[in-house]
Scaffold this active site. Structure first.
Site: not given
Length: 856
Positions: A197, A442-443, A540
């Site tokens: 993104d 990540n995530e 973040e």
């Protein structure tokens, strides 16, 4: 080695010289120009190794700048084709006389077949690992032909997805707004290369690291690394990675009075060597002796090893007055608040990430008072120089493994290549003291827990099992085996120990009582601190902005210079991102309304940077002042890493540094909100509170000096208050001024020590939205550029208060000492540091000055 003044305590970097050699490996580089062609030979030429196909085609003139306008879509064909690199080389008698010769590929991107002199050596399928092939019987004296045939990564990923027929492994494709490619989770390459993104879709192909031959007789020293292990005594563990036949390995470190022998078995063993020594030990020598099949070999060669003594702990323990667990880093027995950002790949084409680019970006991080960076898990494990610079600059690194925002397959061949990747990367990086933690992904825990991909509840157990298999049973187990000196987190965000207790996938990985948090909210008012989570650790958070016009100008044409142009829409890869920026800005500012289209566009770019800087400032200051507080059971925040530090191309993103290195307004703000000593002001139900925040070890006695400032002119008269911690009704402050209201005045403040010396930067607090301010008029600001023995400076004079004063010198590379500031005095001087030679005349011609009232 002298410690850098920014180096955290314990980053003691000692040089360790190891002696090896009569039988050491003989290395021959095959880097340089190789021939390159596509599958049908219609595109052919030469390409550099290390390098990639896109870079080669641009250098050959087949394509333009891939970043120009819509070329990310126009050049999709490159990643759908197959490409072959070929080189021809000779070999010396000395090399061929060795008992073994190995072809080493340090980095292949990604899926390839390797042939030497017509014989297939094997294949590659992982960008993040090296490959070695035994080639001695195949070598000739002259005209050896080495070919590496690369398959389309897009088609390979699609084929792997089709072969995985038992159940889907989401996501299938990125959102349409990203103009990306599908199934990147099925190929072990940079995940963001298929699009993200904030970045383009350039699924690269190439030999992105070096290629060389290694020749040796009985043994080959591959790597020597060391990590500190501290318990009741001070232990440093060195790992000697050797490729050899059956034999005994004797390692002697005279300065540590260590002399031990180990059995090394089959080819490719890793021999751990434990040695004990005091803190602060300087350089020492390593003497390795090898006993192979009864023979005695002593290697004598100069080998440089970095040895350090520092401890790192991730503290997760009960917090008085709060449910849950703490989450903070203790470095050398001292709690440290991590201040910094998140690092993404610095370029879509890794061969174009030069040492100067790395140095500039990391210097920019250090100069903004950052002490930590998180290497995000959708990019690449960075090159050695990145970690060397972090070691030297005292920048701590949170290192993700390269898995992001997806589920992943767990077939045996996928797991096996991941295991090789993890072992190689940990062995390569673990000697760097800057790395303080490993994180598995990540995530992905959050994606499972909150069901990003709409997985039916009846199938959830399958995905949880795959998650545990990959990150716990394999990656975590390997990391703890290779490097027990550092903590390991399975994911980020995570509840840490609580996630482990819940079977590795917590019911709510965003719970502020545990672990780290990722938080984004684009519609809530970012000036309202009550909307932020009072988390243990903010790894973040952030807001988007556009880069400056000078950065965009290089990749666009006149028709693109409008906020609603096709180019502006195409460049924005975050759904509704352009509109979200304007809506957030409009909460507190008038939007640009010039009738001149170009001026309205450049003013809008400026306004998005004002919005971003102010939003991240508010959130970061909230986290910094929350480090000692528990309110409603939440708090003790011990880290603030905003998203993101750098850009991969010229486009809107969350970065504070534009592609090319130019600082956005946010990065100038970061210099202040990450300062070692900082005054933070905010309102709570009509009461002004000012906190003194300090990262310094010695206790400081500080007082807050507050000025109630009329917004109409740069007045010198003001009301001053001096308190250690200020808490006062805003109405009382205004009453003391006499002429002030919320609409006509603002507050500025700073901290002073007992001698009256200002400590840390000045700060400000708006009592109303600037769009509602009375008397805020357009300032007439003059600027004079000068040069003396200390460098360039710009002296500004203003006839009115000017918020967010922005100095820009176009495409002249460099940065100011301060920028985007609130100008409340009649004059101010800032420095300018150019990155290339320039002159007073050039700077004066290029300089523009913009402040808030100029845009409406």
């Amino acid at each position: 080695m002298a410690l850098n003044s920014r180096t955290p305590a314990g980053f003691v970097l000692c040089l360790c010289l190891g002696l090896f050699c009569a039988f050491s490996a003989h290395s021959v580089s095959l880097d340089g120009k190789w021939s390159l062609r596509n599958s049908d030979g219609s595109v052919a030429g030469s390409g550099s190794v290390p390098g990639c196909v896109h870079s080669a085609l641009q250098q050959l003139g087949y394509i333009q700048d891939p970043y120009f306008r819509f070329n990310d879509v126009a050049y999709r064909w490159i990643a759908f084709d197959n490409w072959t690199y070929t080189t021809t080389f000779n070999t010396s008698e000395q090399l061929r006389s060795k008992q073994k010769v190995v072809l080493v590929l340090d980095g292949v991107d990604t899926v390839a077949s390797v042939q030497l002199n017509g014989f297939t050596l094997g294949g590659t399928d992982n960008m993040f690992r090296s490959y070695a092939f035994s080639v001695r019987p195949l070598l000739k004296e002259a005209e050896n032909v080495l070919s590496i045939s690369l398959a389309s990564p897009v088609l390979y990923a699609s084929q792997r997805r089709k072969a995985h027929s038992a159940y889907p492994v989401p996501p299938e494709c990125p959102p349409d707004v990203q103009n990306g490619q599908c199934h990147v989770n099925f190929i072990r390459k940079e995940q963001s290369s298929f699009s993200w993104d904030w970045g383009p879709s350039f699924p690269t192909l190439g030999l992105w690291r070096g290629v060389h031959l290694e020749a040796f007789d009985v043994l080959q020293l591959i790597q020597v690394s060391s990590v500190p292990l501290f318990g009741t005594s001070s232990i440093t563990t060195s790992h000697v990675h050797i490729r050899l036949l059956d034999g005994l390995v004797s390692v002697s470190i005279p300065e540590l009075f260590s002399d031990q022998t180990y059995q090394s078995g089959a080819v490719g063993g890793s021999t751990p060597v434990h040695s004990q020594g005091p803190f602060g030990l300087g350089g020492f020598f390593i003497l390795c002796s090898f006993f192979v099949h009864g023979g005695f070999y002593t290697l004598w060669s100069l080998y440089l090893v970095q040895v350090y003594f520092r401890t790192v702990e991730l503290v997760q323990e009960p917090v008085p007055g709060s449910p849950g667990l703490s989450f903070f880093f203790r470095i050398n027995s001292k709690p440290v608040f991590l201040k910094g950002s998140n690092w993404i790949p610095a370029h879509a084409f890794q061969d174009q990430v030069t040492p100067d680019i790395l140095l500039n970006l990391l210097h920019s991080a250090a100069d903004a008072n950052m002490n930590a960076l998180r290497v995000w898990g959708g990019g690449v494990y960075e090159q050695d120089q990145f970690y060397d610079l972090c070691d030297h600059m005292g920048i701590m690194v949170w290192q993700d493994f390269m898995f992001a925002c997806a589920m992943y397959p767990t077939e045996a061949d996928f797991i096996q290549t991941v295991r090789s990747e993890v072992i190689q990367q940990v062995q390569r990086l673990k000697s760097h003291p800057s790395i303080i933690i490993w994180s598995g992904n990540n995530e992905n825990e959050a994606a499972l827990a909150t069901n990003w991909f709409d997985i039916p509840e009846s199938h959830r157990a399958t995905y949880v099992k795959d998650y545990v298999t990959l990150y716990v049973e394999n990656i975590r187990a390997l990391v703890q085996q290779e490097d027990p000196s550092r903590p390991f987190l399975v994911s980020s965000p995570t509840n840490g120990a609580e996630s482990e207790r819940e079977g590795w996938v917590a019911s709510n990985p965003y719970d502020p009582h545990f672990g780290d948090t990722h938080f984004y909210s684009y519609e809530d008012d970012c000036w309202d601190w009550s909307t932020f989570p009072r988390t243990r650790f903010a790894s973040e958070f952030g807001f988007q902005s556009w880069p400056s016009f000078s950065t965009l100008k290089t990749v666009s044409v006149d028709d693109d210079w409008s906020y609603d142009s096709n180019f502006s829409s195409h460049r924005q890869h975050h759904e509704h991102g352009n509109q979200q920026m304007l809506r957030q800005a409009a909460l507190h500012f008038h939007l640009p309304n010039s009738t001149d289209a170009l001026k309205r566009f450049t003013h809008t770019l400026y306004m998005t940077q004002v919005m971003q800087a102010q939003c991240v400032k508010a959130q970061t200051e909230f986290y910094r002042r929350s480090q000692t507080e528990i309110i409603d059971g939440k708090g003790r925040t011990m880290g603030a890493l905003y998203w993101q530090l750098n850009d991969i191309w010229p486009a809107p993103s969350w970065s504070s540094i534009e592609f090319g290195g130019k600082w956005k307004m946010l990065h100038y703000f970061a210099q202040d909100f990450f300062a070692a000593v900082l005054p933070v002001g905010f309102e709570d139900d009509g009461t002004l509170l000012i906190y003194a925040v300090s990262d310094l070890s010695p206790d400081l006695t500080l007082r807050a000096v507050v000025r109630v400032q009329l917004s109409t002119k740069p007045a010198t008269t003001s009301e001053s208050l001096a308190v250690v911690v200020l808490k006062q009704e805003v109405a009382a402050l205004l009453a003391g001024c006499g002429r002030c209201t919320r609409l006509s005045c603002l507050l500025t403040f700073h901290l002073e020590d007992g001698t009256g010396v200002q400590r840390g930067p000045s700060n400000y607090h708006f009592l109303c939205s600037p769009k509602d301010a009375e008397g805020l008029r357009k300032a007439n600001i003059t600027a004079k550029v000068q040069e003396d023995e200390s460098g360039f400076s710009v002296t500004l004079r203003s006839d009115a208060v000017a918020p967010f004063v922005w100095l820009d010198v176009g495409n002249i590379a460099g940065r100011f000492s301060s920028n985007g500031f609130l100008m409340v005095s009649a004059d101010r001087t800032v420095g300018f540091t150019p990155w290339r030679p320039t002159s007073v005349s050039q700077l004066s011609t290029s300089l523009s000055v913009t402040s808030l009232r100029d845009v409406y």
